[in-house]
Each structure stands twice: as structure tokens, then as C-alpha cells.
Design an enzyme around this catalytic site. Structure first.
Site, PDB file in Angstrom:
ATOM      1  N   CYS A 119       0.766  -1.217  -0.017  1.00 44.28           N
ATOM      2  CA  CYS A 119       0.012  -0.090   0.065  1.00 44.28           C
ATOM      3  C   CYS A 119       0.903   1.313   0.148  1.00 44.28           C
ATOM      4  O   CYS A 119       0.298   2.374  -0.201  1.00 44.28           O
ATOM      5  CB  CYS A 119      -0.861  -0.032   1.333  1.00 44.28           C
ATOM      6  SG  CYS A 119      -2.033  -1.313   1.315  1.00 44.28           S
ATOM      7  N   HIS A 259      -3.475   6.888   2.845  1.00 39.55           N
ATOM      8  CA  HIS A 259      -3.957   5.570   2.338  1.00 39.55           C
ATOM      9  C   HIS A 259      -5.429   5.237   2.679  1.00 39.55           C
ATOM     10  O   HIS A 259      -5.563   5.267   3.875  1.00 39.55           O
ATOM     11  CB  HIS A 259      -2.790   4.305   2.467  1.00 39.55           C
ATOM     12  CG  HIS A 259      -3.182   3.131   2.247  1.00 39.55           C
ATOM     13  ND1 HIS A 259      -4.010   3.088   0.940  1.00 39.55           N
ATOM     14  CD2 HIS A 259      -3.327   1.973   2.944  1.00 39.55           C
ATOM     15  CE1 HIS A 259      -4.395   1.517   1.080  1.00 39.55           C
ATOM     16  NE2 HIS A 259      -3.899   1.091   2.237  1.00 39.55           N
ATOM     17  N   ASN A 289     -10.271  -0.166  -0.232  1.00 41.81           N
ATOM     18  CA  ASN A 289      -8.840  -0.181  -0.200  1.00 41.81           C
ATOM     19  C   ASN A 289      -8.358  -0.681  -1.658  1.00 41.81           C
ATOM     20  O   ASN A 289      -8.431  -1.991  -2.024  1.00 41.81           O
ATOM     21  CB  ASN A 289      -8.415  -0.946   0.935  1.00 41.81           C
ATOM     22  CG  ASN A 289      -6.865  -1.166   0.992  1.00 41.81           C
ATOM     23  OD1 ASN A 289      -6.236  -0.774   0.214  1.00 41.81           O
ATOM     24  ND2 ASN A 289      -6.567  -1.607   2.391  1.00 41.81           N
TER      25      ASN A 289
END
Length: 334
Positions: A119, A259, A289
Site C-alpha cells: 500500500c 492511504h 482499499n
């Protein structure tokens, strides 16, 4: 503008994003696994996510985002010096997704390569582009975060399948006057926590076999509680360190683009940095996500949908945390 590395900065001249058409809602997931809309929203903040078509790979999503970013930057594919694709879901082990994309774009003059930092991938890629621009090693760099996380998601595991979506975000980075653009970058990792978030099967450690596929080794495995505790602390620390390296504090930040992992993590970071909700850019409710793609997608959508809120001189803090463990931040001045 001088070409001297001592007299220039690195600016984003174009940004683009792409998400697949298919929408997977919480109501859809209720029919697939033991979960509920209330359970998902309360714990993650996610209401829906986008899912790639069977014919869409990471390079396909990256292509659409790249084309938009290049159009906004006013450059052609032949002008690119480098293509950096941050992804954990590459089209194949090799060649790189960046090479597949290079061919499709027709970027004959570009070096192309992937990087894997989960990520945090886009942060890592942007940091690399920043260094290349400042040292004069490149003039026009395409940095992309692209993920097809649905390809490694177990839709019988309610702890992970509610989280992940697919998408891509891209930026073009070019030289600009000093004092603008990327002001500071920060990257860190801690490999002792690899067991908190990983995909065990498919590499040289555990090649996939029929038996391992039956065991679900091709899917994402996650220990959410451990990640939450570490993520907030690491992201706050990274934001403060990056601001300090630029001679600023987090009080100077106009917008935070974290994020998009989990709304509770985002809120934890926001509160510790003492920012208002209006200062934090969030799209996790609609996109989910998307790992390395989440920050550029959120940034792209914000500038596209709310241009009246963006002014010259605004300072953006980009901060991420992911499997590895990896984390980092980029401080950017418009």
C-alpha cells in the site's frame, strides 16, 4: 528554467485515475459471505468498491490512468524517460507490468520497471521519481499505482473480502522551480512484521500447487488488529518527520491524503495530527482499499471534483502504510 539539479524541484504536471465499471456493494457481499452492511461500514467505512472485469489486468487499469495524466501534462509517450508502476498485483511475475504498459503506450524511450511496497508503493515510486528529477537523471517520469486486488481476495473470508477494490492512479513528474512540488519524502520498512499482511503462495518460497490452491494460499492473509495498532503510529510519525524535513510542521498542511485502508485508521491519524475533517481527503466509502492506487485515485478525484478548493501554494501531505511492513510520506506544494 535552469536544468541544474541545484536549481530545480520536482512537480506533478498531470494526474489521472481509473476505476472499473463494476460496483460491488455491501449488499452484494451480504449474499456472498456472513456479513452485513452495518458491520462493514462501522468497522471500515466502506460502502462499495470497484471490481475489474475478467479481461482487465493491472496494466489495463494503469493504461487508462496514465493516458489521462499524460493528457493533462501535455506530453506524449515518446517524451517519457521512465515509467514506474507500483503494484502488488502485476500482470505476471515477469516481464514487469511497466514494460507491458510501455509497449501499449508506445513509450519507446522510457525505462520501465515495477516496484513492490504494497500500500506504500505510490509513495515509494514518487520518492524515486523525486530523486531522479533532482539529480538530473530524468526529465519526465510516469508514476502509477495500479491494483487488481480482487484477483487475490478470498470472497469467503469476511475479514478481507469487504476491504479490497481495484483501480489505478497516475501522475507525471517533471522539473519545476525550486521550492515547489515535492518538498520532502520519507520511506521506512520493518520486515519483522511480514506475518501481519501477506500472500503466501505464488512465489519461490511457496510455488502454487493444486493442494496449496485448495488451502487458499493464493489469497491475501491479514491480521487486522496488529496492523491497526502499528499503522496509525507509523503514519503519524512519517507525516511529522516529512514536514520537519521540509522545515515545516503538520500545522502547515492544508490537506492530508492518507492511504484509504480503513476509516478508523484515517480518523486515528487525523486526530493525532490535529486536522479537521475537511482537511482530510477520503473516498474509501466508494472505492474501498486499492492499495498502491488509493492515494493517487483520491488525489485525482479531489482535484477533478473540487477544483474550487485547490489553490496555488496549498500543501498536501500524502501518507501510507502497508504490508512489508512499509510506510512513508510525501509533502507536496502546489
Amino acid at each position: 528554467m535552469s536544468s541544474s539539479k541545484d536549481a530545480r524541484g520536482a512537480c506533478i504536471t498531470g494526474i489521472g485515475c481509473y476505476v472499473p465499471e463494476k460496483v460491488l456493494t455491501n449488499e452484494d457481499l451480504e449474499k456472498m459471505v456472513d456479513t452485513s452492511d452495518e458491520w462493514i461500514v462501522t468497522r471500515t467505512g466502506i460502502r462499495e468498491r470497484r471490481i475489474a472485469a475478467e479481461t482487465e489486468a493491472a496494466s489495463d487499469l494503469a493504461y487508462h490512468a496514465a493516458r489521462e495524466a499524460m493528457k493533462k501534462a501535455g506530453i506524449k509517450a515518446k517524451d517519457l524517460d521512465q515509467i514506474i508502476v507500483a503494484t502488488a498485483t502485476s500482470d505476471m511475475i515477469f516481464p514487469s507490468t511497466a514494460c507491458v504498459l510501455q509497449d501499449r503506450l508506445g513509450a519507446k524511450n522510457a525505462a520501465a520497471y515495477d516496484l513492490t511496497a504494497a500500500c506504500s508503493g505510490f509513495i515509494y515510486g514518487l520518492s524515486m521519481a523525486h530523486s531522479m528529477i533532482l539529480t538530473g537523471k530524468a526529465e519526465k517520469i510516469l508514476v502509477i499505482g495500479a491494483e487488481v486486488l480482487s484477483s487475490m481476495t478470498d470472497y469467503t473470508d469476511r475479514t478481507t473480502c469487504v476491504l479490497f477494490g481495484d483501480g489505478a492512479g497516475a501522475v507525471v513528474v517533471e522539473p519545476c522551480e525550486a521550492g515547489k512540488g515535492i518538498l520532502a519524502t520519507y520511506m521506512r520498512s520493518d520486515g519483522s512484521y511480514t506475518d501481519l499482511l501477506y500472500k503466501p503462495g505464488g512465489g519461490s518460497r511457496m510455488p502454487l500447487t493444486a493442494e496449496r490452491i485448495r488451502q487458499g494460499k493464493q489469497y491475501i492473509h491479514m491480521k487486522g488488529d496488529g496492523l491497526f495498532k502499528y499503522a496509525v503510529k507509523a503514519m503519524v510519525s512519517a507525516a511529522r518527520k516529512t514536514a520537519s524535513d521540509a522545515g515545516l510542521t503538520t500545522e502547515d498542511v492544508d490537506y492530508l491524503i492518507p492511504h484509504q485502508a480503513n476509516i478508523r485508521i484515517i480518523e486515528g491519524v487525523r486526530k493525532r495530527l490535529k486536522l479537521t475533517k475537511d482537511q482530510v481527503i477520503v473516498n474509501i466509502d466508494r472505492i474501498g482499499n486499492t492499495s498502491s492506487a488509493s492515494i493517487p485515485i483520491a488525489w485525482c478525484e479531489f482535484e477533478r471534483d473540487h477544483p474550487e478548493r485547490v489553490s496555488e501554494g496549498d500543501i498536501f501531505m500524502l501518507v501510507a502504510f502497508g504490508g512489508g511492513l512499509t510506510w512513508g510520506a510525501v509533502l507536496y506544494k502546489k
